[in-house]
Design a protein around this motif. Sequence first.
Motif, PDB file in Angstrom:
ATOM      1  N   LEU A 128     -73.111 -14.250  -0.291  1.00  0.00           N
ATOM      2  CA  LEU A 128     -73.490 -14.001   1.094  1.00  0.00           C
ATOM      3  C   LEU A 128     -74.724 -13.110   1.082  1.00  0.00           C
ATOM      4  N   VAL A 129     -75.798 -13.569   1.726  1.00  0.00           N
ATOM      5  CA  VAL A 129     -77.069 -12.830   1.705  1.00  0.00           C
ATOM      6  C   VAL A 129     -77.384 -12.360   3.131  1.00  0.00           C
ATOM      7  N   PRO A 130     -77.074 -11.121   3.462  1.00  0.00           N
ATOM      8  CA  PRO A 130     -77.354 -10.626   4.811  1.00  0.00           C
ATOM      9  C   PRO A 130     -78.844 -10.656   5.122  1.00  0.00           C
ATOM     10  N   SER A 131     -79.157 -10.953   6.365  1.00  0.00           N
ATOM     11  CA  SER A 131     -80.558 -10.966   6.788  1.00  0.00           C
ATOM     12  C   SER A 131     -81.129  -9.551   6.774  1.00  0.00           C
ATOM     13  N   GLN A 132     -82.448  -9.459   6.777  1.00  0.00           N
ATOM     14  CA  GLN A 132     -83.084  -8.144   6.827  1.00  0.00           C
ATOM     15  C   GLN A 132     -82.711  -7.423   8.112  1.00  0.00           C
ATOM     16  N   ASN A 133     -82.653  -8.152   9.223  1.00  0.00           N
ATOM     17  CA  ASN A 133     -82.249  -7.532  10.484  1.00  0.00           C
ATOM     18  C   ASN A 133     -80.855  -6.923  10.383  1.00  0.00           C
ATOM     19  N   TYR A 134     -79.947  -7.641   9.735  1.00  0.00           N
ATOM     20  CA  TYR A 134     -78.593  -7.116   9.578  1.00  0.00           C
ATOM     21  C   TYR A 134     -78.599  -5.873   8.698  1.00  0.00           C
ATOM     22  N   ARG A 135     -79.366  -5.909   7.598  1.00  0.00           N
ATOM     23  CA  ARG A 135     -79.449  -4.747   6.714  1.00  0.00           C
ATOM     24  C   ARG A 135     -80.090  -3.560   7.423  1.00  0.00           C
TER      25      ARG A 135
END
Length: 407
Positions: free
Chosen positions: A267-274
């Motif tokens: 699962l690769v969280p988006s930059q916005n999520y990070r």
Amino acid sequence: MITVVGGVYREVCVRPQTDEIYGSAGRAAAAIAEYAGENQVELYCYLDQNLKDVIESIANIYGFQVNPTDVEQGVAFEYLHGLSEPKVYKPVETYQPISVIAEKVIRFGMLEGSAVIDCKYAVYDPQNAQTPESFRTNGSSVEHLALILNQNEAIAMAKLYNADIKDVARALAVREQAEVVVIKMGPRGALVYFNGEFSTVQAYKTDQVSKIGSGDMFVAHFSYFWMEEGKTPHDAAESASKATAYYCWNRGFPTRNGLESYKPTPLVPSQNYRDGRIPTVYLAGPFFTLGQLWMIEEARNHLLSMGLNVFSPYHNVGTGPAEDVVGPDLDGIRTSNVLFAIVDGLDPGTIFEIGYAQALEKSKPVVVYAENESDEDLKMMTGSGCAMSKDYVTAIYKAAWAAIEAE
């Protein structure tokens, strides 16, 4: 040799239909034995006669030893589905504690009693999100302690209800004299605190999610990799996350070769999520009967529990004539990151919302939960790239994953 101490329970689930006798300790013992081989695990637990007959048969199959404390009545859990709050059937009395002296111990919290442990290494999962017991409160002693908790358990044990999760981990390490603190955060993976440093372990996506017992699998494999193979806490947690994905994918315990060859999708969280943005899921589905309303409430609560925002036409707009509700509903689709659709019954409004989400200039990911509809009726959704699932828990997780990855 790893000693597992904890509950062996009957676990019944309505959807999908399962009826098993494992519990946290039984599942952990079987999982480690399957991975490490025979005679590497011993299990201490309370057992009534019915549970005893079954778990001893399981122990013979996997090759571990059972050391039972005989009791009159065991414990049973009954789930409607894998994310539901179970009905719990347990004895009225609390049994005398189980005493264990061993070198390497996995201790799970139990409903029917406790366990007093004297050991060198221990991994402890309190299994209680309301009033988790400290490891040493009952007289247990340990030289090297690793705590594994979900986020709610960690907050409750630390009694820090509005603190950053890293502050919670630090507080637990000091208060519980823990060498390692691992906090599981669902789709966001796990936070590992060791030697004053933090690291994050990624979660994995699977085509199927078998939720019941997944936490036990993480504890079992972390314990084996940390206590038996000597991996660092981060590496042990990373391998445990992969083993948990294997279990969720096929509801089976991985062998050593099976885990080494297994290549799950991270699962690769988006930059916005990070960066701290909380994504929004648009919840599409009919709400004209009590059953439909119950389903909407259930999905909304589970999506919220995963740390997501939810736009629900029923909750955010309400009922009314088309001129009052259609505009706000469509605005909700445009401003959401993902659309989660409950399609059983083929409600025309829900079908329209799916099409609208996909027809936008920047189409939205769509996750479809449909348990009872034919492949023919779902053809357009399947063929247009919707993520399809007949299993409710899997569908919820797919929606959460899509939201976390959405830019």
